[in-house]
Design an enzyme around this catalytic site. Sequence first.
Site, mmCIF file in Angstrom:
data_model
loop_
_atom_site.group_PDB
_atom_site.id
_atom_site.type_symbol
_atom_site.label_atom_id
_atom_site.label_comp_id
_atom_site.label_asym_id
_atom_site.label_seq_id
_atom_site.Cartn_x
_atom_site.Cartn_y
_atom_site.Cartn_z
ATOM 1 N N LYS A 13 86.497 36.741 28.370
ATOM 2 C CA LYS A 13 87.075 37.052 29.207
ATOM 3 C C LYS A 13 88.597 37.670 28.969
ATOM 4 C CE LYS A 13 88.456 32.715 29.411
ATOM 5 N NZ LYS A 13 87.823 32.171 28.428
ATOM 6 N N ARG A 86 94.665 26.900 33.110
ATOM 7 C CA ARG A 86 93.350 25.576 32.488
ATOM 8 C C ARG A 86 93.307 24.404 33.061
ATOM 9 N NH1 ARG A 86 92.994 29.005 27.059
ATOM 10 N NH2 ARG A 86 91.063 28.451 26.312
ATOM 11 N N ARG A 125 82.505 35.990 16.099
ATOM 12 C CA ARG A 125 83.842 36.606 16.805
ATOM 13 C C ARG A 125 84.340 37.054 15.585
ATOM 14 N NH1 ARG A 125 86.945 34.546 21.666
ATOM 15 N NH2 ARG A 125 87.326 33.273 20.317
ATOM 16 N N ARG A 158 88.546 33.498 13.538
ATOM 17 C CA ARG A 158 89.917 32.626 14.215
ATOM 18 C C ARG A 158 89.374 30.992 13.777
ATOM 19 N NH1 ARG A 158 90.683 33.388 20.946
ATOM 20 N NH2 ARG A 158 90.979 30.836 20.620
ATOM 21 N N ARG A 169 86.239 22.704 22.040
ATOM 22 C CA ARG A 169 86.860 23.745 23.253
ATOM 23 C C ARG A 169 86.809 23.374 24.496
ATOM 24 N NH1 ARG A 169 87.539 28.256 19.928
ATOM 25 N NH2 ARG A 169 88.130 29.431 21.583
#
Length: 215
Positions: A13, A86, A125, A158, A169
Amino acid sequence: MRVVFLGPPGAGKGTQARILRERFGLDLISTGDILRANCAERTPLGEKAERFMRCGELVPDDLMIAMIERELERKPAGFVMDGFPRTVAQAEALDALLSRLRWPLHAAILFNASRPVLIERLASRWINPRTGRTYNALTNPPRVAGIDDEDGGELVQRDDDRADTVAKRLDVYEAATKPLVEYYRKTGKLVSVDALAPVETVAERIAAAIGAAHA
Ligand code: ADP
Ligand code: AMP
């Protein structure tokens, strides 16, 4: 043009939101980026949000809805929202805000990807914490490991991309956010994209879908 992005963490996203911002001149409203900036600056919001973010839980709705209200007060002519809504309560609040402003949403783009791919993408990532720009060690590496191609800034992983937090998550997404798929399907604004395709292919499909929704 006003668009929200739906989909699990790691689906791409943020990557696509940046592409849309550049191609269509939209404002990017990324609640994750805003929260991370608040944590880094140790603002009152950052202090409240950090403990939820660190363990992969959602920041409470009242804080998030107040944040979106502030973002919309800047009167962005067009926007792409990445990371909001969300929960159903957040979606209802957004609808109420946009209807008060007479700014209907054009599309809710749903990113579809399987759990193993999401886990792999998040584990590899790397982000520039100052700009939010994202790389991937496997699929989209920077020219020099650990350094942003664009501004030479340091790239980091992160805290919440650790395997245990990622699992949490993904579970939170299934429980709290997935009901929004039905919510937006009922409005006729839902567009699903295959998020497993290459970045440029996903970008083309999104551009085509929102072009059609905007026509
Ligand atoms: P999200 O914002 O949904 O959490 P990101 O945009 O940060 O997801 O993407 C997660 C990771 O996957 C990043 O490392 C990004 O570079 C990579 N990525 C994004 N889109 C694709 C894609 N279509 N194919 C392969 N890797 C991708
Ligand atoms: P993201 O960058 O979108 O993956 O978001 C990182 C973290 O910020 C999430 O795991 C949540 O803790 C928090 N967060 C971001 N957006 C929201 C939201 N709309 N509602 C609740 N928490 C959020």
